[in-house]
Design a protein around this motif. Structure first.
Motif, PDB file in Angstrom:
ATOM      1  N   UNK A 187       1.748  12.491   6.896  1.00 30.54           N
ATOM      2  CA  UNK A 187       2.208  12.115   5.751  1.00 30.54           C
ATOM      3  C   UNK A 187       3.684  11.787   5.657  1.00 30.54           C
ATOM      4  N   UNK A 188       4.326  12.937   6.374  1.00 31.87           N
ATOM      5  CA  UNK A 188       5.944  12.777   6.605  1.00 31.87           C
ATOM      6  C   UNK A 188       6.224  11.543   7.285  1.00 31.87           C
ATOM      7  N   UNK A 189       5.700  11.335   8.230  1.00 33.25           N
ATOM      8  CA  UNK A 189       5.916  10.381   9.469  1.00 33.25           C
ATOM      9  C   UNK A 189       5.801   8.724   8.747  1.00 33.25           C
ATOM     10  N   UNK A 190       4.490   8.767   7.900  1.00 34.08           N
ATOM     11  CA  UNK A 190       4.306   7.589   7.223  1.00 34.08           C
ATOM     12  C   UNK A 190       5.442   7.035   6.013  1.00 34.08           C
ATOM     13  N   UNK A 191       5.846   8.283   5.525  1.00 33.42           N
ATOM     14  CA  UNK A 191       7.090   8.168   4.470  1.00 33.42           C
ATOM     15  C   UNK A 191       8.312   7.714   4.984  1.00 33.42           C
ATOM     16  N   UNK A 192       8.383   8.379   6.203  1.00 32.62           N
ATOM     17  CA  UNK A 192      10.016   8.366   6.616  1.00 32.62           C
ATOM     18  C   UNK A 192      10.665   6.812   6.868  1.00 32.62           C
ATOM     19  N   UNK A 193       9.847   5.925   7.161  1.00 26.77           N
ATOM     20  CA  UNK A 193      10.338   4.516   7.394  1.00 26.77           C
ATOM     21  C   UNK A 193      10.841   3.930   6.052  1.00 26.77           C
ATOM     22  N   UNK A 194      10.370   4.339   4.994  1.00 29.10           N
ATOM     23  CA  UNK A 194      10.501   3.482   3.598  1.00 29.10           C
ATOM     24  C   UNK A 194      11.267   4.530   2.482  1.00 29.10           C
ATOM     25  N   UNK A 195      11.724   5.753   3.170  1.00 25.52           N
ATOM     26  CA  UNK A 195      12.380   6.662   2.467  1.00 25.52           C
ATOM     27  C   UNK A 195      13.680   6.078   1.604  1.00 25.52           C
ATOM     28  N   UNK A 196      13.696   6.234   0.394  1.00 24.10           N
ATOM     29  CA  UNK A 196      14.859   5.721  -0.480  1.00 24.10           C
ATOM     30  C   UNK A 196      14.666   4.230  -0.807  1.00 24.10           C
ATOM     31  N   UNK A 197      13.475   3.730  -0.498  1.00 24.41           N
ATOM     32  CA  UNK A 197      13.321   2.535  -0.985  1.00 24.41           C
ATOM     33  C   UNK A 197      13.046   2.393  -2.459  1.00 24.41           C
ATOM     34  N   UNK A 198      13.152   1.394  -3.263  1.00 23.78           N
ATOM     35  CA  UNK A 198      12.941   1.284  -4.617  1.00 23.78           C
ATOM     36  C   UNK A 198      11.378   0.830  -4.639  1.00 23.78           C
ATOM     37  N   UNK A 199      10.797   1.458  -5.731  1.00 25.24           N
ATOM     38  CA  UNK A 199       9.254   1.194  -5.844  1.00 25.24           C
ATOM     39  C   UNK A 199       9.195  -0.349  -6.265  1.00 25.24           C
ATOM     40  N   UNK A 204       0.855   3.465   9.494  1.00 29.02           N
ATOM     41  CA  UNK A 204       2.098   4.022   9.974  1.00 29.02           C
ATOM     42  C   UNK A 204       2.783   2.803  10.650  1.00 29.02           C
ATOM     43  N   UNK A 205       4.012   2.820  10.062  1.00 29.12           N
ATOM     44  CA  UNK A 205       5.098   2.132  10.628  1.00 29.12           C
ATOM     45  C   UNK A 205       6.446   2.802  11.467  1.00 29.12           C
ATOM     46  N   UNK A 206       7.185   1.838  11.988  1.00 26.35           N
ATOM     47  CA  UNK A 206       8.292   2.547  12.527  1.00 26.35           C
ATOM     48  C   UNK A 206       9.614   2.058  11.944  1.00 26.35           C
ATOM     49  N   UNK A 207      10.717   2.552  12.257  1.00 25.62           N
ATOM     50  CA  UNK A 207      12.103   2.134  12.205  1.00 25.62           C
ATOM     51  C   UNK A 207      12.362   2.105  10.654  1.00 25.62           C
ATOM     52  N   UNK A 208      12.812   1.014   9.790  1.00 23.90           N
ATOM     53  CA  UNK A 208      13.170   1.192   8.573  1.00 23.90           C
ATOM     54  C   UNK A 208      14.474   2.193   8.440  1.00 23.90           C
ATOM     55  N   UNK A 209      14.284   3.100   7.196  1.00 23.28           N
ATOM     56  CA  UNK A 209      15.503   3.871   6.490  1.00 23.28           C
ATOM     57  C   UNK A 209      16.403   4.453   7.794  1.00 23.28           C
ATOM     58  N   UNK A 210      15.826   5.169   8.762  1.00 22.57           N
ATOM     59  CA  UNK A 210      16.252   5.921   9.885  1.00 22.57           C
ATOM     60  C   UNK A 210      16.247   5.580  11.129  1.00 22.57           C
ATOM     61  N   UNK A 211      15.656   4.221  11.248  1.00 20.15           N
ATOM     62  CA  UNK A 211      15.502   3.293  12.592  1.00 20.15           C
ATOM     63  C   UNK A 211      14.960   4.547  13.439  1.00 20.15           C
ATOM     64  N   UNK A 212      13.807   5.050  13.024  1.00 18.60           N
ATOM     65  CA  UNK A 212      13.181   5.803  13.968  1.00 18.60           C
ATOM     66  C   UNK A 212      11.783   5.242  14.336  1.00 18.60           C
ATOM     67  N   UNK A 254      18.565  15.837  14.964  1.00 19.41           N
ATOM     68  CA  UNK A 254      17.967  15.905  13.498  1.00 19.41           C
ATOM     69  C   UNK A 254      18.663  14.602  12.795  1.00 19.41           C
ATOM     70  N   UNK A 255      17.549  14.512  11.726  1.00 21.89           N
ATOM     71  CA  UNK A 255      18.189  13.339  10.961  1.00 21.89           C
ATOM     72  C   UNK A 255      17.450  13.701   9.326  1.00 21.89           C
TER      73      UNK A 255
END
Ligand SMILES: [Mg+2]
Length: 313
Positions: free
Chosen positions: A19-31, A39-47, A94-95
């Motif tokens: 659940x954490x990993x699935x949310x990471x790429x879209x963290x801080x995106x506007x609803x 599951x996707x990668x990259x996005x907010x922290x480019x992980x 860490x990020x």
């Protein structure tokens, strides 16, 4: 007789980390400006895909600390290794570390006692303590004495978050998890914890911030009235609301990740609540197969699962 098996605990951790990993790429995106289907990668922290964040790292730290009969001081020592050495991370760096948490770790390094390292400002009420506390519910599941549970819930919160609102949020969350692990339904758990909180001597003004989740009509709240920010009250409300309204773990995680703002933490906390109440629930294999595994993570989860598998008393 109800038992908590090591396999259940193992699923609990993997569900939460996915659940954490699935949310990471879209963290801080506007609803409503994006949509996540899996599951996707990259996005907010480019992980890379399957990369988990501070929520999972700090949860692993607490899990290891509990297995080794540690205390808030040894917890903070492990947090230092996390922040400075990249221990307990998927890729060695860490990020996404919250500002209150990193400031508290620095306070500890400068000599503050562990239980007082968390700043006490009203602005230090992010969800940084909430995101790591789920393992404590397993450790307290057979602890009958409320005062003993309250002390641990407080001490493991104030290491990084010293304001009473954060302590109340942690207490509600761990007590809800504990009820769910003991086989109580979510609506009954909310009633139980609501009554239990009345026995605690928290400031009434602070306790009132959590009024919405006790309301029997909270389940009918439209999504437009659910905030999914990193503010501890918003996070606890969103995670509770998701559990009241979702019909499967997969649906719950996707809805959490699509709420926007603090997607990874809301998804992770909502998933912990769901998994506690649904011992057999597991995320789709196509998601868990993409989770980044480390030897350290597998060791900690295995040790924790073996240590805290138990029969409910
Ligand atoms: Mg995070």
């Amino acid at each position: 007789m109800r038992t908590i098996t090591s396999q259940q605990i193992h699923r609990f951790f993997i569900n939460a980390m996915v659940a954490d990993a699935l949310g990471v790429p879209v963290e801080f995106n506007v609803r409503d400006t994006y949509h996540v289907h899996g599951m996707t990668g990259h996005g907010t922290y480019d992980q890379p895909v399957g990369c988990w964040s501070d929520d999972s790292s700090l949860t692993l730290v607490l899990a290891e600390n509990l297995v080794h009969h540690g205390n808030p001081t040894t917890l903070m020592q492990r947090f230092v290794a996390y922040l400075q050495e990249g221990d307990y991370t998927p890729l060695g760096t860490t990020f996404d570390v919250g500002s209150s948490t990193s400031r508290a770790i620095m306070n500890f390094i400068k000599g503050k006692p562990a239980e007082q390292s968390g700043d006490r400002s009203e602005y230090d009420n992010g969800n940084g303590a909430l995101m790591r506390l789920a393992p404590l519910a397993f450790a307290l599941v057979n602890e009958p004495t409320l005062t003993a549970r309250l002390r641990q819930e407080r001490d493991y919160t104030t290491t990084t978050h010293g304001h009473q609102r954060s302590v109340i949020a942690s207490t509600i969350y761990v007590e809800l998890l504990r009820c769910l692990l003991r086989g109580v339904t979510l609506s009954a758990a909310l009633d139980t914890v609501h009554r239990l909180m009345a026995q605690c001597d928290f400031d009434r003004d602070e306790y009132d911030y959590f009024d919405r989740i006790w309301d029997p009509h909270f389940v009918q709240t439209p999504v437009t009235m659910i905030r999914s920010t990193g503010y501890v009250v918003d996070t606890l409300e969103a995670a509770t609301w998701l559990n009241l309204t979702a019909t499967s773990l997969q649906e719950l995680i996707l809805r959490a990740a699509n709420l926007g703002e603090d997607t990874d933490t809301v998804a992770q906390i909502a998933t912990c609540l769901y998994s506690a109440g649904h011992p057999d629930a597991q995320v789709p294999g196509e998601w868990s197969d993409q989770l980044i595994h480390t030897d350290e993570m597998d060791r900690i989860i295995t040790e924790f699962a073996d240590h805290f598998a138990t029969t409910i008393e």
